[in-house]
Scaffold this motif. Structure first.
Motif, PDB file in Angstrom:
ATOM      1  N   GLU A   1       0.814  -1.224   0.000  1.00  0.00           N
ATOM      2  CA  GLU A   1       0.000   0.000   0.000  1.00  0.00           C
ATOM      3  C   GLU A   1       0.841   1.265   0.000  1.00  0.00           C
ATOM      4  N   THR A   2       2.096   1.138   0.387  1.00  0.00           N
ATOM      5  CA  THR A   2       2.974   2.310   0.400  1.00  0.00           C
ATOM      6  C   THR A   2       3.474   2.680  -0.995  1.00  0.00           C
ATOM      7  N   SER A   3       3.267   1.797  -1.970  1.00  0.00           N
ATOM      8  CA  SER A   3       3.658   2.073  -3.353  1.00  0.00           C
ATOM      9  C   SER A   3       2.432   2.485  -4.158  1.00  0.00           C
ATOM     10  N   LYS A   4       2.651   3.268  -5.178  1.00  0.00           N
ATOM     11  CA  LYS A   4       1.570   3.673  -6.071  1.00  0.00           C
ATOM     12  C   LYS A   4       1.937   3.247  -7.483  1.00  0.00           C
ATOM     13  N   ILE A   5       1.018   2.523  -8.130  1.00  0.00           N
ATOM     14  CA  ILE A   5       1.220   2.155  -9.520  1.00  0.00           C
ATOM     15  C   ILE A   5       0.812   3.353 -10.366  1.00  0.00           C
ATOM     16  N   ILE A   6       1.714   3.792 -11.215  1.00  0.00           N
ATOM     17  CA  ILE A   6       1.432   4.923 -12.094  1.00  0.00           C
ATOM     18  C   ILE A   6       0.838   4.418 -13.403  1.00  0.00           C
ATOM     19  N   ALA A   7       1.374   3.288 -13.891  1.00  0.00           N
ATOM     20  CA  ALA A   7       0.893   2.737 -15.155  1.00  0.00           C
ATOM     21  C   ALA A   7       1.144   1.235 -15.178  1.00  0.00           C
ATOM     22  N   PHE A   8       0.345   0.520 -15.968  1.00  0.00           N
ATOM     23  CA  PHE A   8       0.491  -0.922 -16.132  1.00  0.00           C
ATOM     24  C   PHE A   8       0.444  -1.245 -17.613  1.00  0.00           C
ATOM     25  N   ILE A   9       1.452  -1.987 -18.084  1.00  0.00           N
ATOM     26  CA  ILE A   9       1.501  -2.434 -19.469  1.00  0.00           C
ATOM     27  C   ILE A   9       1.089  -3.905 -19.473  1.00  0.00           C
ATOM     28  N   ASN A  10      -0.038  -4.187 -20.085  1.00  0.00           N
ATOM     29  CA  ASN A  10      -0.597  -5.536 -20.102  1.00  0.00           C
ATOM     30  C   ASN A  10      -0.035  -6.313 -21.302  1.00  0.00           C
ATOM     31  N   ASP A  11       0.554  -7.477 -21.032  1.00  0.00           N
ATOM     32  CA  ASP A  11       1.094  -8.328 -22.095  1.00  0.00           C
ATOM     33  C   ASP A  11       0.060  -9.285 -22.669  1.00  0.00           C
ATOM     34  N   ASP A  12      -1.093  -9.403 -22.032  1.00  0.00           N
ATOM     35  CA  ASP A  12      -2.098 -10.386 -22.429  1.00  0.00           C
ATOM     36  C   ASP A  12      -3.106  -9.790 -23.406  1.00  0.00           C
ATOM     37  N   LEU A  13      -3.414 -10.545 -24.442  1.00  0.00           N
ATOM     38  CA  LEU A  13      -4.373 -10.074 -25.437  1.00  0.00           C
ATOM     39  C   LEU A  13      -5.793 -10.024 -24.886  1.00  0.00           C
ATOM     40  N   ASP A  14      -6.085 -10.870 -23.895  1.00  0.00           N
ATOM     41  CA  ASP A  14      -7.445 -10.933 -23.356  1.00  0.00           C
ATOM     42  C   ASP A  14      -7.646 -10.051 -22.122  1.00  0.00           C
ATOM     43  N   ASP A  15      -6.660  -9.202 -21.799  1.00  0.00           N
ATOM     44  CA  ASP A  15      -6.748  -8.280 -20.662  1.00  0.00           C
ATOM     45  C   ASP A  15      -6.944  -9.010 -19.335  1.00  0.00           C
ATOM     46  N   SER A  16      -6.347 -10.215 -19.223  1.00  0.00           N
ATOM     47  CA  SER A  16      -6.519 -11.020 -18.016  1.00  0.00           C
ATOM     48  C   SER A  16      -5.575 -10.620 -16.874  1.00  0.00           C
ATOM     49  N   LEU A  17      -4.667  -9.708 -17.128  1.00  0.00           N
ATOM     50  CA  LEU A  17      -3.715  -9.228 -16.115  1.00  0.00           C
ATOM     51  C   LEU A  17      -2.805 -10.328 -15.596  1.00  0.00           C
ATOM     52  N   GLU A  18      -2.525 -11.331 -16.434  1.00  0.00           N
ATOM     53  CA  GLU A  18      -1.647 -12.425 -16.021  1.00  0.00           C
ATOM     54  C   GLU A  18      -0.181 -11.996 -16.051  1.00  0.00           C
ATOM     55  N   SER A  19       0.172 -11.142 -16.984  1.00  0.00           N
ATOM     56  CA  SER A  19       1.565 -10.693 -17.052  1.00  0.00           C
ATOM     57  C   SER A  19       1.610  -9.290 -17.624  1.00  0.00           C
ATOM     58  N   GLY A  20       2.681  -8.636 -17.317  1.00  0.00           N
ATOM     59  CA  GLY A  20       2.850  -7.280 -17.802  1.00  0.00           C
ATOM     60  C   GLY A  20       3.952  -6.585 -17.044  1.00  0.00           C
ATOM     61  N   GLY A  21       4.068  -5.314 -17.276  1.00  0.00           N
ATOM     62  CA  GLY A  21       5.046  -4.510 -16.583  1.00  0.00           C
ATOM     63  C   GLY A  21       4.364  -3.310 -15.971  1.00  0.00           C
ATOM     64  N   MET A  22       5.003  -2.717 -14.975  1.00  0.00           N
ATOM     65  CA  MET A  22       4.364  -1.560 -14.347  1.00  0.00           C
ATOM     66  C   MET A  22       5.370  -0.493 -14.042  1.00  0.00           C
ATOM     67  N   ILE A  23       4.861   0.703 -13.965  1.00  0.00           N
ATOM     68  CA  ILE A  23       5.640   1.853 -13.521  1.00  0.00           C
ATOM     69  C   ILE A  23       5.055   2.220 -12.176  1.00  0.00           C
ATOM     70  N   LYS A  24       5.897   2.235 -11.142  1.00  0.00           N
ATOM     71  CA  LYS A  24       5.390   2.553  -9.808  1.00  0.00           C
ATOM     72  C   LYS A  24       6.372   3.437  -9.087  1.00  0.00           C
ATOM     73  N   ARG A  25       5.883   4.029  -8.012  1.00  0.00           N
ATOM     74  CA  ARG A  25       6.784   4.823  -7.165  1.00  0.00           C
ATOM     75  C   ARG A  25       6.602   4.424  -5.745  1.00  0.00           C
TER      76      ARG A  25
END
Length: 64
Positions: A40-64
């Motif tokens: 909870e002390t981190s904030k996700i700024i953006a998420f890059i989804n690698d999955d074609l079905d938007d299942s959030l199984e894999s991806g990358g994120m930008i956080k602070r």
């Protein structure tokens, strides 16, 4: 971080699988936080989804 500038820049390169945490998709980012066990002390700024079905199984994120 200027999320509007980030959105504009990514639209210029036609990147489609990126979600910006600007408040418009709060539930999606809650799912991402739970799935990837982001403290909870981190904030996700953006998420890059690698999955074609938007299942959030894999991806990358930008956080602070």
């Amino acid at each position: 971080m200027d999320t509007e500038a980030l959105k504009t820049d990514l639209q210029k390169i036609e990147y489609k699988n990126l979600s910006i945490n600007d408040g418009s998709s709060a539930e999606k980012f809650k799912k991402i936080e739970r799935k990837f066990k982001i403290p909870e002390t981190s904030k996700i700024i953006a998420f890059i989804n690698d999955d074609l079905d938007d299942s959030l199984e894999s991806g990358g994120m930008i956080k602070r």
